[in-house]
Design a protein around this motif. Structure first.
Motif, PDB file in Angstrom:
ATOM      1  N   GLY A 162     -89.218 -45.966 -28.378  1.00  0.00           N
ATOM      2  CA  GLY A 162     -88.242 -47.042 -28.342  1.00  0.00           C
ATOM      3  C   GLY A 162     -88.311 -47.884 -27.089  1.00  0.00           C
ATOM      4  N   GLY A 163     -89.119 -47.464 -26.109  1.00  0.00           N
ATOM      5  CA  GLY A 163     -89.297 -48.227 -24.881  1.00  0.00           C
ATOM      6  C   GLY A 163     -88.132 -48.153 -23.913  1.00  0.00           C
ATOM      7  N   ARG A 164     -87.181 -47.249 -24.136  1.00  0.00           N
ATOM      8  CA  ARG A 164     -86.003 -47.201 -23.263  1.00  0.00           C
ATOM      9  C   ARG A 164     -86.347 -46.583 -21.908  1.00  0.00           C
ATOM     10  NH1 ARG A 164     -80.238 -44.061 -23.568  1.00  0.00           N
ATOM     11  NH2 ARG A 164     -79.145 -45.483 -22.177  1.00  0.00           N
ATOM     12  N   HIS A 165     -85.816 -47.188 -20.836  1.00  0.00           N
ATOM     13  CA  HIS A 165     -86.029 -46.724 -19.457  1.00  0.00           C
ATOM     14  C   HIS A 165     -87.515 -46.544 -19.171  1.00  0.00           C
ATOM     15  CE1 HIS A 165     -81.691 -44.907 -19.118  1.00  0.00           C
ATOM     16  NE2 HIS A 165     -81.712 -46.182 -19.495  1.00  0.00           N
ATOM     17  N   ALA A 166     -88.266 -47.600 -19.416  1.00  0.00           N
ATOM     18  CA  ALA A 166     -89.713 -47.560 -19.200  1.00  0.00           C
ATOM     19  C   ALA A 166     -90.105 -47.786 -17.741  1.00  0.00           C
ATOM     20  CB  ALA A 166     -90.391 -48.614 -20.079  1.00  0.00           C
ATOM     21  N   GLY A 167     -89.181 -48.227 -16.870  1.00  0.00           N
ATOM     22  CA  GLY A 167     -89.589 -48.667 -15.536  1.00  0.00           C
ATOM     23  C   GLY A 167     -90.151 -50.091 -15.701  1.00  0.00           C
ATOM     24  N   CYS A 168     -91.172 -50.524 -15.052  1.00  0.00           N
ATOM     25  CA  CYS A 168     -92.090 -49.817 -14.189  1.00  0.00           C
ATOM     26  C   CYS A 168     -92.482 -50.806 -13.093  1.00  0.00           C
ATOM     27  CB  CYS A 168     -93.299 -49.345 -14.967  1.00  0.00           C
ATOM     28  SG  CYS A 168     -94.609 -48.577 -14.007  1.00  0.00           S
ATOM     29  N   GLY A 169     -91.898 -50.661 -11.903  1.00  0.00           N
ATOM     30  CA  GLY A 169     -92.144 -51.577 -10.807  1.00  0.00           C
ATOM     31  C   GLY A 169     -93.376 -51.216 -10.018  1.00  0.00           C
ATOM     32  N   LEU A 170     -93.981 -52.214  -9.364  1.00  0.00           N
ATOM     33  CA  LEU A 170     -95.251 -52.019  -8.670  1.00  0.00           C
ATOM     34  C   LEU A 170     -95.241 -52.841  -7.385  1.00  0.00           C
ATOM     35  CD1 LEU A 170     -97.934 -50.519  -9.255  1.00  0.00           C
ATOM     36  CD2 LEU A 170     -98.761 -52.610 -10.335  1.00  0.00           C
ATOM     37  N   THR A 171     -95.572 -52.196  -6.256  1.00  0.00           N
ATOM     38  CA  THR A 171     -95.591 -52.868  -4.963  1.00  0.00           C
ATOM     39  C   THR A 171     -96.821 -52.444  -4.183  1.00  0.00           C
ATOM     40  OG1 THR A 171     -93.183 -52.993  -4.841  1.00  0.00           O
ATOM     41  CG2 THR A 171     -94.374 -53.137  -2.759  1.00  0.00           C
ATOM     42  N   ALA A 172     -97.530 -53.414  -3.621  1.00  0.00           N
ATOM     43  CA  ALA A 172     -98.691 -53.133  -2.778  1.00  0.00           C
ATOM     44  C   ALA A 172     -98.246 -53.136  -1.320  1.00  0.00           C
ATOM     45  CB  ALA A 172     -99.776 -54.180  -3.004  1.00  0.00           C
ATOM     46  N   ALA A 173     -98.566 -52.062  -0.597  1.00  0.00           N
ATOM     47  CA  ALA A 173     -98.191 -51.935   0.813  1.00  0.00           C
ATOM     48  C   ALA A 173     -99.299 -52.470   1.704  1.00  0.00           C
ATOM     49  CB  ALA A 173     -97.907 -50.476   1.145  1.00  0.00           C
ATOM     50  N   ALA A 174     -98.937 -52.752   2.956  1.00  0.00           N
ATOM     51  CA  ALA A 174     -99.907 -53.291   3.912  1.00  0.00           C
ATOM     52  C   ALA A 174    -101.044 -52.325   4.188  1.00  0.00           C
ATOM     53  CB  ALA A 174     -99.193 -53.661   5.211  1.00  0.00           C
ATOM     54  N   ASP A 175    -100.800 -51.018   3.998  1.00  0.00           N
ATOM     55  CA  ASP A 175    -101.855 -50.024   4.241  1.00  0.00           C
ATOM     56  C   ASP A 175    -102.797 -49.865   3.057  1.00  0.00           C
ATOM     57  OD1 ASP A 175    -100.306 -48.651   2.420  1.00  0.00           O
ATOM     58  OD2 ASP A 175     -99.830 -46.965   3.744  1.00  0.00           O
TER      59      ASP A 175
END
Length: 386
Positions: A162-175
Motif C-alpha cells: 500500500g506504500g504507507r510510511h515509505a520514507g524515504c529521504g536522502l542527504t549527501a554529506a560533505a564527507d
C-alpha cells in the motif's frame, strides 16, 4: 506562552508546539517552475540547474533562466502507489566531475534482478511482496537530457504493497557519505528492530557500506522512528538532525546520536500497529531520546528540513526551516547554541501555497520549496526574506 519539556541526551529540552508559533518576518516568493505533479524533492547542481523528481517517476530539470524539462530515465522498475514512488534525491559531492545523482525509490523485485545492495546480508523478516526501496545511482547527461542508471547503492529497505510510511529521504554529506531516512511501513515491530531497515536513519558510503556511527554490521545509525523523510546537517557543527512525521500529534525534530533510540514503539498490542502510543515513549523504551522540537497536536505532517544561511535571513538566520503538508506552511525553529533546545518558532506562508514538501537552500542563500498538491498544479517556489 506554554511549553512542554522532554529529556534529550540527559538534558531538558524545551518543546514549543507549532500553534504557539509567532508569525515570520515578511517573505518574498517567486515561482521558478510550474505545472508539476507532486515533486518530492529538489537539488541544486553546481551549474545552477535544479533537479526534481515527481513521485510518479518523472525527473525534471530547470536550467538557469529556463522552463522545466523532462529528463529521460528508464523507470520501468518503479513501484508507485500512495506514498511510495520516486522520493528523495541527492547530488554526489563530486557531481561536477562524476555527474552522479542518487535517488531513493520504490521498485518492483519480481524478475528485475535488483535487491543486491550492500545490506543484502541482513535478514529480511518482512514478507517479500514484490517491492522494495532502493537507493539508486544515476549518471546525468552533460546536457541534462537523460539519466543512465549505474548501480543500486543500497537495497532491502522495506515497503508494503500500500506504500504507507515509505520514507524515504536522502542527504549527501560533505564527507561523501549518504544519510537515508526511512519509514516503518506501519508494521509494529519495525521501529525497534535492529535488523530491519524501516523506521530508521541509515548512514552509508556511496558504495553502500555502513558508514560512521552505525550499529555493528548494519547501516542503521538510529532507530525508534515512525516515518523519517528528511535529514539535514547543521553547518559549522556537523550535528545531524532528522524530521519525523507524527501520528495524530507530535511531528518531531530530532538531534541524532549514533545508535540512538528515539522511542517509537507501536507494538503495545500483539500484531497490531497501535498509533495511540507516544512518539517518544521512555517508559516502554528505556533511554529513549526526546525531541528537540515537537509540533504538539494536531500533527502538521513534516516531510523536510533545511538549515537557513546565517546571513540574509535577519532573525531567521541559521534557523531550521521545516515544511508541512497538512499544516500548509513553513515552520522556522531557532535552536540554542548547543543545538538541543528550541529558542523560538515562527510560521511563514501559512495557507498560501497549499501543501509544502521539498526544501533546498540555493547557492544565493534563497530557499527552494516544492508544493505537494497534485493534479499538475505544483510548483517550485523561491523564498527570500524581506
Amino acid at each position: 506562552m506554554s511549553v512542554a519539556l522532554a529529556t534529550v541526551g540527559g538534558l531538558c529540552a524545551t518543546l514549543l508546539a507549532a500553534p504557539l508559533a509567532q508569525a515570520a518576518p515578511p517573505l518574498s516568493v517567486t515561482t521558478v517552475a510550474s505545472g508539476l505533479d507532486k515533486p518530492w524533492d529538489v537539488e541544486v547542481a553546481p551549474d545552477g540547474t535544479l533537479i526534481s523528481g515527481e513521485r510518479s517517476g518523472r525527473f525534471v530539470a530547470v536550467r538557469p533562466g529556463g522552463a522545466a524539462q523532462t529528463v529521460r530515465a528508464d523507470q520501468s522498475q518503479l513501484f508507485v502507489t500512495n506514498e511510495a514512488g520516486l522520493m528523495g534525491l541527492a547530488l554526489d559531492r563530486g557531481f561536477a566531475a562524476n555527474r552522479t545523482l542518487y535517488s531513493c525509490q520504490a521498485e518492483k523485485t519480481s524478475g528485475s534482478g535488483i535487491g543486491t545492495g550492500s545490506a543484502g546480508n541482513l535478514p529480511l523478516p518482512f514478507p517479500n511482496t514484490g517491492q522494495v526501496i532502493n537507493v539508486v545511482a544515476w549518471r546525468v547527461a552533460d546536457d541534462w537530457s537523460s539519466l543512465a542508471r549505474t548501480r543500486t547503492v543500497l537495497s532491502n529497505i522495506p515497503v508494503n504493497s500500500g506504500g504507507r510510511h515509505a520514507g524515504c529521504g536522502l542527504t549527501a554529506a560533505a564527507d561523501g557519505t549518504l544519510w537515508v531516512g526511512t519509514g516503518d511501513n506501519a508494521v509494529p515491530s519495525y521501529p525497534q528492530s535492529p535488523t530491519v531497515l524501516g523506521g530508521k536513519v541509515l548512514h552509508i558510503t556511496t558504495g553502500g557500506a555502513p558508514a560512521g556511527g552505525t550499529l555493528p554490521g548494519t547501516p542503521i545509525y538510529s532507530l525508534g522512528h515512525r516515518n523519517v523523510q528528511g535529514v539535514a546537517i547543521q553547518p559549522g557543527t556537523g550535528r545531524v538532525y532528522s524530521i519525523e512525521q507524527g501520528t495524530s500529534r507530535d511531528d518531531e525534530l530530532n538531534l541524532l546520536q549514533p545508535g540512538g533510540n528515539y522511542g517509537y514503539r507501536p507494538d503495545r498490542a500483539p500484531f497490531i500497529y497501535d498509533e495511540s502510543v507516544p512518539m517518544t515513549d521512555p517508559q516502554r523504551v528505556p533511554g529513549a531520546i526526546g525531541a528537540v522540537w515537537s509540533s504538539g497536536a494536531p500533527t502538521l505532517a513534516t516531510p523536510a528540513l533545511e538549515f537557513l544561511p546565517a546571513e540574509g535571513w535577519g532573525d531567521l538566520g541559521g534557523a531550521v526551516v521545516i515544511s508541512t503538508q497538512q499544516g500548509k506552511r513553513l515552520v522556522f525553529v531557532t535552536l540554542s547554541e548547543n543545538g538541543r533546545e528550541t529558542v523560538r518558532t515562527t510560521d511563514g506562508l501559512r495557507d498560501t501555497y497549499g501543501r509544502l514538501r521539498g526544501l533546498k537552500v540555493d547557492r544565493d542563500g534563497s530557499l527552494l520549496v516544492t508544493t505537494d498538491n497534485g493534479g499538475g498544479r505544483d510548483r517550485i517556489l523561491r523564498v527570500r526574506a524581506g
